[in-house]
Design a protein around this motif. Structure first.
Motif, PDB file in Angstrom:
ATOM      1  N   GLN A   1      -1.805  37.901   3.381  1.00 32.58           N
ATOM      2  CA  GLN A   1      -2.127  36.802   2.466  1.00 32.58           C
ATOM      3  C   GLN A   1      -2.936  35.745   3.220  1.00 32.58           C
ATOM      4  OE1 GLN A   1       1.173  34.443   0.840  1.00 32.58           O
ATOM      5  NE2 GLN A   1       0.158  34.457  -1.157  1.00 32.58           N
TER       6      GLN A   1
ATOM      7  N   GLU B   1      -1.417  35.927   6.877  1.00 23.83           N
ATOM      8  CA  GLU B   1      -0.032  36.238   7.247  1.00 23.83           C
ATOM      9  C   GLU B   1       0.256  37.687   6.885  1.00 23.83           C
ATOM     10  OE1 GLU B   1       3.129  33.884   5.446  1.00 23.83           O
ATOM     11  OE2 GLU B   1       4.677  35.077   6.456  1.00 23.83           O
TER      12      GLU B   1
ATOM     13  N   LEU C   1       5.553  42.508   5.287  1.00 26.13           N
ATOM     14  CA  LEU C   1       5.983  43.897   5.356  1.00 26.13           C
ATOM     15  C   LEU C   1       6.341  44.458   3.977  1.00 26.13           C
ATOM     16  CD1 LEU C   1       6.767  46.252   7.237  1.00 26.13           C
ATOM     17  CD2 LEU C   1       8.976  45.115   7.601  1.00 26.13           C
ATOM     18  N   ARG C   2       5.947  45.708   3.738  1.00 25.84           N
ATOM     19  CA  ARG C   2       6.312  46.413   2.504  1.00 25.84           C
ATOM     20  C   ARG C   2       6.929  47.748   2.868  1.00 25.84           C
ATOM     21  NH1 ARG C   2       5.999  42.117   1.121  1.00 25.84           N
ATOM     22  NH2 ARG C   2       4.677  41.107  -0.417  1.00 25.84           N
TER      23      ARG C   2
ATOM     24  N   ASN D   1      13.007  40.790   0.933  1.00 25.35           N
ATOM     25  CA  ASN D   1      14.221  39.973   0.820  1.00 25.35           C
ATOM     26  C   ASN D   1      15.471  40.822   0.679  1.00 25.35           C
ATOM     27  OD1 ASN D   1      13.002  37.485   1.162  1.00 25.35           O
ATOM     28  ND2 ASN D   1      12.529  37.286  -1.021  1.00 25.35           N
TER      29      ASN D   1
ATOM     30  N   ASN E   1       5.764  37.429  11.049  1.00 28.44           N
ATOM     31  CA  ASN E   1       7.144  36.936  10.944  1.00 28.44           C
ATOM     32  C   ASN E   1       8.021  37.609  11.996  1.00 28.44           C
ATOM     33  OD1 ASN E   1       7.252  35.242   8.312  1.00 28.44           O
ATOM     34  ND2 ASN E   1       6.102  37.079   7.743  1.00 28.44           N
TER      35      ASN E   1
ATOM     36  N   ASP F   1       8.661  28.595   9.901  1.00 22.63           N
ATOM     37  CA  ASP F   1       8.552  29.082   8.520  1.00 22.63           C
ATOM     38  C   ASP F   1       9.635  28.422   7.660  1.00 22.63           C
ATOM     39  OD1 ASP F   1       7.650  30.624   6.427  1.00 22.63           O
ATOM     40  OD2 ASP F   1       8.154  32.550   7.352  1.00 22.63           O
ATOM     41  N   ASP F   2       9.387  28.350   6.365  1.00 23.05           N
ATOM     42  CA  ASP F   2      10.393  27.850   5.410  1.00 23.05           C
ATOM     43  C   ASP F   2      10.927  26.487   5.842  1.00 23.05           C
ATOM     44  OD1 ASP F   2      10.018  30.376   4.350  1.00 23.05           O
ATOM     45  OD2 ASP F   2      11.876  31.178   5.172  1.00 23.05           O
TER      46      ASP F   2
ATOM     47  N   GLN G   1       8.229  27.118   0.135  1.00 22.86           N
ATOM     48  CA  GLN G   1       7.651  27.183  -1.213  1.00 22.86           C
ATOM     49  C   GLN G   1       8.520  26.515  -2.273  1.00 22.86           C
ATOM     50  OE1 GLN G   1       7.002  31.447  -1.084  1.00 22.86           O
ATOM     51  NE2 GLN G   1       8.739  31.790  -2.411  1.00 22.86           N
TER      52      GLN G   1
ATOM     53  N   GLU H   1       3.340  26.597   1.620  1.00 21.20           N
ATOM     54  CA  GLU H   1       3.523  27.954   1.089  1.00 21.20           C
ATOM     55  C   GLU H   1       3.733  27.894  -0.416  1.00 21.20           C
ATOM     56  OE1 GLU H   1       5.729  30.908   3.637  1.00 21.20           O
ATOM     57  OE2 GLU H   1       7.105  29.219   3.641  1.00 21.20           O
TER      58      GLU H   1
ATOM     59  N   GLU I   1       0.582  27.679  -6.127  1.00 18.23           N
ATOM     60  CA  GLU I   1       0.345  28.551  -7.283  1.00 18.23           C
ATOM     61  C   GLU I   1      -0.669  27.998  -8.268  1.00 18.23           C
ATOM     62  OE1 GLU I   1       4.068  29.620  -9.081  1.00 18.23           O
ATOM     63  OE2 GLU I   1       4.620  30.949  -7.406  1.00 18.23           O
TER      64      GLU I   1
ATOM     65  N   TYR J   1      -0.258  32.219  -4.401  1.00 22.17           N
ATOM     66  CA  TYR J   1      -0.866  33.029  -5.452  1.00 22.17           C
ATOM     67  C   TYR J   1      -2.105  32.372  -6.056  1.00 22.17           C
ATOM     68  CZ  TYR J   1       3.554  35.675  -5.357  1.00 22.17           C
ATOM     69  OH  TYR J   1       4.643  36.419  -4.987  1.00 22.17           O
TER      70      TYR J   1
HETATM   71  P1  C2E Z   1       7.929  34.251   4.094  1.00 24.15           P
HETATM   72  O1  C2E Z   1       7.542  34.617   5.466  1.00 24.15           O
HETATM   73  O2  C2E Z   1       8.269  32.833   3.830  1.00 24.15           O
HETATM   74  O3  C2E Z   1       6.716  34.757   3.193  1.00 24.15           O
HETATM   75  C1  C2E Z   1       6.336  34.154   1.989  1.00 24.15           C
HETATM   76  C2  C2E Z   1       6.787  34.942   0.793  1.00 24.15           C
HETATM   77  O4  C2E Z   1       6.350  34.277  -0.384  1.00 24.15           O
HETATM   78  C3  C2E Z   1       6.214  36.339   0.707  1.00 24.15           C
HETATM   79  O5  C2E Z   1       7.184  37.156   0.046  1.00 24.15           O
HETATM   80  C4  C2E Z   1       5.001  36.134  -0.197  1.00 24.15           C
HETATM   81  O6  C2E Z   1       4.562  37.318  -0.838  1.00 24.15           O
HETATM   82  C5  C2E Z   1       5.567  35.149  -1.180  1.00 24.15           C
HETATM   83  N1  C2E Z   1       4.529  34.325  -1.821  1.00 24.15           N
HETATM   84  C6  C2E Z   1       3.270  34.089  -1.396  1.00 24.15           C
HETATM   85  N2  C2E Z   1       2.625  33.248  -2.238  1.00 24.15           N
HETATM   86  C7  C2E Z   1       3.494  32.920  -3.200  1.00 24.15           C
HETATM   87  C8  C2E Z   1       3.421  32.075  -4.364  1.00 24.15           C
HETATM   88  O7  C2E Z   1       2.416  31.432  -4.651  1.00 24.15           O
HETATM   89  N3  C2E Z   1       4.555  31.990  -5.120  1.00 24.15           N
HETATM   90  C9  C2E Z   1       5.697  32.661  -4.811  1.00 24.15           C
HETATM   91  N4  C2E Z   1       6.740  32.520  -5.619  1.00 24.15           N
HETATM   92  N5  C2E Z   1       5.804  33.474  -3.720  1.00 24.15           N
HETATM   93  C10 C2E Z   1       4.717  33.599  -2.935  1.00 24.15           C
HETATM   94  P2  C2E Z   1       7.540  38.602   0.579  1.00 24.15           P
HETATM   95  O8  C2E Z   1       6.314  39.298   1.070  1.00 24.15           O
HETATM   96  O9  C2E Z   1       8.368  39.243  -0.472  1.00 24.15           O
HETATM   97  O10 C2E Z   1       8.433  38.292   1.853  1.00 24.15           O
HETATM   98  C11 C2E Z   1       9.645  37.622   1.721  1.00 24.15           C
HETATM   99  C12 C2E Z   1      10.214  37.239   3.059  1.00 24.15           C
HETATM  100  O11 C2E Z   1      10.554  38.416   3.813  1.00 24.15           O
HETATM  101  C13 C2E Z   1       9.233  36.486   3.951  1.00 24.15           C
HETATM  102  O12 C2E Z   1       9.194  35.127   3.603  1.00 24.15           O
HETATM  103  C14 C2E Z   1       9.837  36.721   5.313  1.00 24.15           C
HETATM  104  O13 C2E Z   1      10.920  35.853   5.541  1.00 24.15           O
HETATM  105  C15 C2E Z   1      10.374  38.131   5.173  1.00 24.15           C
HETATM  106  N6  C2E Z   1       9.391  39.053   5.769  1.00 24.15           N
HETATM  107  C16 C2E Z   1       8.284  39.616   5.234  1.00 24.15           C
HETATM  108  N7  C2E Z   1       7.656  40.408   6.120  1.00 24.15           N
HETATM  109  C17 C2E Z   1       8.373  40.341   7.264  1.00 24.15           C
HETATM  110  C18 C2E Z   1       8.247  40.929   8.566  1.00 24.15           C
HETATM  111  O14 C2E Z   1       7.289  41.655   8.886  1.00 24.15           O
HETATM  112  N8  C2E Z   1       9.219  40.630   9.493  1.00 24.15           N
HETATM  113  C19 C2E Z   1      10.258  39.797   9.197  1.00 24.15           C
HETATM  114  N9  C2E Z   1      11.175  39.550  10.164  1.00 24.15           N
HETATM  115  N10 C2E Z   1      10.411  39.214   7.999  1.00 24.15           N
HETATM  116  C20 C2E Z   1       9.475  39.479   7.040  1.00 24.15           C
END
Ligand code: C2E
Ligand code: MG
Ligand code: MG
Ligand code: MG
Length: 292
Positions: A45, A59, A62-63, A75, A118, A180-181, A204, A237, A240, A259
């Motif tokens: 993103q 950024e 992971l999927r 999550n 991350n 983060d966060d 966010q 973060e 939208e 987004y």
């Molecule tokens: P994060 O690092 O805080 O990533 C932001 C999350 O918000 C991502 O969800 C992203 O897709 C989502 N997002 C981006 N823009 C918007 C928006 O405008 N609105 C809303 N509502 N959401 C938005 P995602 O990809 O589902 O990842 C969720 C969490 O999972 C991440 O939060 C992070 O904590 C964790 N994560 C993802 N990839 C990795 C990774 O490779 N390693 C680790 N340790 N954690 C990861």
């Protein structure tokens, strides 16, 4: 086995609880083979400068596309991988893949985009992390300043000497560290000042609510001011809408991600996405002609 609130003193397994624990077991079993089965992939993103409109970095997110369970959200599976320790090899795969794909994107675009990765608390307890980071940078001929590790506040709060040593070591490589966060954990100003991080990412939830909730707006503004005072950059973060963007820009926020600009996309689509996002500013600048 499990204690409960139940009348007889034992947990009564409802269907829901049984299926939740089945799901958990399936996920854990699946995670053990996800890497060997090639089921993990990264999407990216963009992060956009609110001052210039340019994309400053991406950024990696992971999927997990499980053959058995379908697409599983981070999550749901990251906490399980954290619990079981599988996050360590998975996290290493993420770091290596993001550096390789990110470097290729830099070469394609001819500029030093930042690659944010991350890093989970468990990974931050691994003595080998700084070495892995250094080797990954070398292998990919990636400038350390182009890599950003996103950690959560709670890693700092844990006050674990090991985590602190690791933090110092990765920063001494020249790698950037972002919180983060930010705002959702339990850190205080003193932690942030002690650990000299490079960036704060406003969670966010504050961005989502800031237009309708005075408290969220107050937190957002305070984090932006804090970052300015510490001379570090701040990224919002979950941006939208245009309204979010304009409000953040008016408060002096440096960068935005969300987004409104784009959902995370596969790396193959990033080049075109960046061009598209930047065409609008170029045409705006062109349209303004000689003004300024
Ligand atoms: P994060 O690092 O805080 O990533 C932001 C999350 O918000 C991502 O969800 C992203 O897709 C989502 N997002 C981006 N823009 C918007 C928006 O405008 N609105 C809303 N509502 N959401 C938005 P995602 O990809 O589902 O990842 C969720 C969490 O999972 C991440 O939060 C992070 O904590 C964790 N994560 C993802 N990839 C990795 C990774 O490779 N390693 C680790 N340790 N954690 C990861
Ligand atoms: Mg993140
Ligand atoms: Mg976040
Ligand atoms: Mg998060």
């Amino acid at each position: 086995q499990m204690k409960s609130e139940g009348r007889n003193g034992y947990q009564t397994f409802t269907d829901d609880m049984a299926s939740a624990s089945t799901r958990k077991r399936q996920l854990e079993a699946g995670l053990n083979h996800a890497l060997t089965l090639n089921e993990m992939e990264l999407v990216y993103q963009p992060q956009i400068s609110l001052k210039s409109g340019r994309v400053t970095g991406v950024e990696a997110l992971l999927r997990w596309r499980s053959g058995k369970l379908g697409l599983v959200a981070p999550n749901e599976f990251i906490p399980l991988a954290e619990e079981s320790g599988m996050i360590v090899p998975i996290g290493e795969w993420v770091l290596k893949t993001a550096c390789r794909e990110g470097r290729a994107l830099q070469l394609e675009m001819g500029r030093a985009l930042t690659i944010a990765v991350n890093i989970s608390p468990r990974q931050f307890q691994q003595d080998a992390l700084p070495k892995t980071v250094r080797e990954t940078l070398e292998e990919n001929e990636l400038d350390p300043a182009s890599l950003e590790l996103e950690i959560t506040e709670n890693i700092l709060v844990s006050d674990s000497p090991k985590a602190m040593t690791i933090l110092e070591k990765v920063r001494s490589l020249g790698v950037r560290v972002a919180i983060d966060d930010f705002g959702t954990g339990f850190s205080s100003m003193s932690y942030i000042m002690r650990f000299r991080v490079d960036r704060l990412k406003i969670d966010q939830s504050f961005v989502r609510d800031m237009a309708v909730n005075e408290d969220s707006l107050a937190v957002t503004s305070a984090v932006i001011a804090l970052a300015a005072g510490l001379h570090i950059t701040v990224v919002a973060e979950g941006v939208e809408s245009e309204a979010h963007r304009d409000l953040l820009a008016s408060k002096g926020c440096d960068e935005a991600q969300g987004y409104f600009y784009s959902a995370p996309v596969p790396i193959e689509r990033m080049r075109e996405l960046i061009r598209g996002l930047e065409v609008s500013i170029e045409s705006l600048a062109g349209g303004l002609g000689g003004v300024g």
